[in-house]
Scaffold this motif. Structure first.
Motif, short mmCIF file in Angstrom:
data_model
loop_
_atom_site.label_atom_id
_atom_site.label_comp_id
_atom_site.label_asym_id
_atom_site.label_seq_id
_atom_site.Cartn_x
_atom_site.Cartn_y
_atom_site.Cartn_z
N GLY A 108 2.62 1.38 13.42
CA GLY A 108 3.79 0.55 13.18
C GLY A 108 4.56 0.95 11.93
O GLY A 108 4.23 1.91 11.23
N ARG A 109 5.60 0.19 11.66
CA ARG A 109 6.49 0.49 10.53
C ARG A 109 5.85 0.10 9.21
O ARG A 109 5.11 -0.85 9.11
CB ARG A 109 7.82 -0.27 10.68
CG ARG A 109 8.63 0.09 11.91
CD ARG A 109 9.98 -0.60 11.91
NE ARG A 109 9.86 -2.04 11.80
CZ ARG A 109 10.29 -2.76 10.75
NH1 ARG A 109 10.83 -2.16 9.72
NH2 ARG A 109 10.16 -4.08 10.75
N GLY A 110 6.17 0.87 8.18
CA GLY A 110 5.77 0.52 6.83
C GLY A 110 6.88 -0.27 6.15
O GLY A 110 7.96 -0.48 6.71
N PRO A 111 6.64 -0.77 4.95
CA PRO A 111 5.41 -0.58 4.20
C PRO A 111 4.27 -1.45 4.75
O PRO A 111 4.49 -2.51 5.31
CB PRO A 111 5.80 -1.02 2.79
CG PRO A 111 6.88 -2.03 3.00
CD PRO A 111 7.65 -1.56 4.20
N HIS A 112 3.05 -0.95 4.53
CA HIS A 112 1.86 -1.68 4.91
C HIS A 112 1.37 -2.50 3.72
O HIS A 112 1.57 -2.12 2.57
CB HIS A 112 0.77 -0.73 5.40
CG HIS A 112 1.18 0.04 6.62
ND1 HIS A 112 1.97 1.18 6.55
CD2 HIS A 112 0.92 -0.16 7.93
CE1 HIS A 112 2.16 1.64 7.78
NE2 HIS A 112 1.54 0.84 8.64
N THR A 113 0.75 -3.63 4.03
CA THR A 113 0.38 -4.58 2.99
C THR A 113 -1.07 -5.02 3.17
O THR A 113 -1.50 -5.30 4.29
CB THR A 113 1.29 -5.83 3.05
OG1 THR A 113 2.65 -5.42 2.87
CG2 THR A 113 0.93 -6.81 1.94
N LEU B 282 0.84 -1.20 0.00
CA LEU B 282 0.00 0.00 0.00
C LEU B 282 0.87 1.25 0.00
O LEU B 282 1.95 1.28 0.62
CB LEU B 282 -0.92 0.01 1.22
CG LEU B 282 -1.92 -1.14 1.34
CD1 LEU B 282 -2.73 -1.00 2.62
CD2 LEU B 282 -2.83 -1.22 0.13
N GLN B 283 0.38 2.27 -0.67
CA GLN B 283 1.02 3.59 -0.65
C GLN B 283 0.10 4.53 0.12
O GLN B 283 -1.07 4.70 -0.23
CB GLN B 283 1.25 4.10 -2.08
CG GLN B 283 2.03 5.40 -2.13
CD GLN B 283 2.38 5.78 -3.55
OE1 GLN B 283 1.85 5.20 -4.49
NE2 GLN B 283 3.26 6.76 -3.71
N LEU B 284 0.64 5.15 1.18
CA LEU B 284 -0.15 6.02 2.04
C LEU B 284 0.18 7.48 1.76
O LEU B 284 1.34 7.83 1.51
CB LEU B 284 0.13 5.72 3.52
CG LEU B 284 0.00 4.26 3.98
CD1 LEU B 284 0.18 4.17 5.48
CD2 LEU B 284 -1.33 3.67 3.56
N SER B 285 -0.86 8.33 1.80
CA SER B 285 -0.68 9.76 1.63
C SER B 285 -1.68 10.48 2.52
O SER B 285 -2.70 9.92 2.91
CB SER B 285 -0.86 10.17 0.16
OG SER B 285 -2.17 9.85 -0.29
N GLY B 286 -1.38 11.74 2.82
CA GLY B 286 -2.29 12.52 3.64
C GLY B 286 -2.06 12.29 5.12
O GLY B 286 -1.13 11.59 5.55
N ASP B 287 -2.91 12.93 5.92
CA ASP B 287 -2.78 12.88 7.38
C ASP B 287 -3.29 11.55 7.91
O ASP B 287 -4.31 11.03 7.47
CB ASP B 287 -3.56 14.03 8.02
CG ASP B 287 -2.99 15.39 7.62
OD1 ASP B 287 -1.78 15.45 7.34
OD2 ASP B 287 -3.76 16.37 7.58
#
Length: 306
Positions: free
Chosen positions: A214-219, A43-48
């Motif tokens: 927790g740590r990324g990356p998230h999956t 997953l790619q995360l963006s925003g708050d």
């Protein structure tokens, strides 16, 4: 004055059992590991943050083993399953469409089978040939053992009227869980050809809101059997959440295509080891038989001479 009733031993045991099951259900849901799932996507995360929302593409819906997505999890880099809620997207979100599905001809009808029963709200049947007019009836069933029931009737067409091309390829459906589809063509029309036409299906848009701790990356992981539901109510996931004032979420998207793990074929059976002990035993027995036969022949010859 009546005395308060004292729970019997059986009642106390029953209460303890119910409480134990209630406590065990969430722990079983959270005990999943990424390796238990057939499909994964980073997953790619963006925003708050820390809460992010992910609109599920159709590839995820078709990779799930259950229509209610109980076999979906979000993991961080440490393999921890994250708290989440699965919900229909509020408002008038457009439905999510699939890629074309493979079909088969069944006499004059056409058949399609989905990997699992989904709440279909629309289908799109490609009408590629010009001057096509095809009254159709679409039937559906939840599984292969169910009877066919009516889903929709309509007239698929591609015609030029008053110099303008008019195309009708979509049929609205009631949203019932459907896995099998059968398209019947009225022979009073011109038909859609011998080969099954291209068909795509649509389901209501669904999103996952999760706590990205927790740590990324998230999956994202999906596709497993025997999973207990892990989705929380949104008011539990976000304490103090007011439905009239939805919070602002960060956005998560799939960072690439969903990777489906296909288990490797079983290795070929190893050849059985040569049973040299048995071979040696049979060889010794065979040699002994030959020696006995030779001795018997020699004895007969001696008797004849005497």
């Amino acid at each position: 004055m009546t005395r308060p009733s004292v729970p019997t031993t059986s009642a106390r045991v029953l209460r303890s059992l119910v409480l134990g099951l209630a406590l065990a259900a969430p722990s079983a849901a959270w005990a999943a590991t990424p390796a238990e799932f057939a499909a994964h996507a980073p997953l790619q995360l963006s925003g708050d943050g820390p809460f992010h929302r992910l609109e599920l593409p159709m590839s995820v819906r078709l990779a799930a083993h259950t229509a209610d997505l109980r076999d979906l999890r979000i993991f961080n880099a440490d393999g921890e399953a994250l708290p989440h809620t699965i919900r229909d997207i509020p408002g008038s979100a457009a439905p999510v469409w699939s890629d074309p599905l493979p079909g088969a001809a069944d006499g004059p009808d056409y058949l399609w089978t989905l990997p699992l029963a989904l709440p279909l709200v629309q289908v799109r049947v490609a009408v590629d040939q010009p001057d096509t007019l095809a009254p159709v009836t679409l039937l559906g069933r939840a599984d292969t053992s169910s009877t066919w029931t009516l889903l929709a009737r309509g007239v698929l067409h591609r015609l030029v009227v008053d110099g303008r091309e008019q195309v009708q390829e979509e049929l609205d459906l009631p949203g019932r869980p459907t896995r099998g589809l059968k398209l019947q063509i009225d022979d009073r029309g011109v038909g859609l050809g011998a080969a099954p036409p291209s068909l795509t299906v649509a389901v209501p848009a669904v999103e996952v809101v999760f706590l990205a701790r927790g740590r990324g990356p998230h999956t994202l992981a999906v596709g497993a059997d025997g999973m207990a539901p892990a989705s929380l109510p949104l008011t539990t996931l976000i304490p103090g959440h007011a439905p009239a004032q939805p919070p602002k979420f960060g956005v998560a998207t799939l960072d690439g295509a969903l990777q489906v793990h296909v288990p490797p074929p079983p290795p070929p059976a190893a050849p059985e080891p040569f049973a040299w002990k048995q071979a040696l035993l049979w060889s010794v027995l065979g040699l002994a038989v030959l020696l006995l036969a030779a001795m018997a022949i020699s004895l007969l010859r001696s008797l004849r001479k005497s």
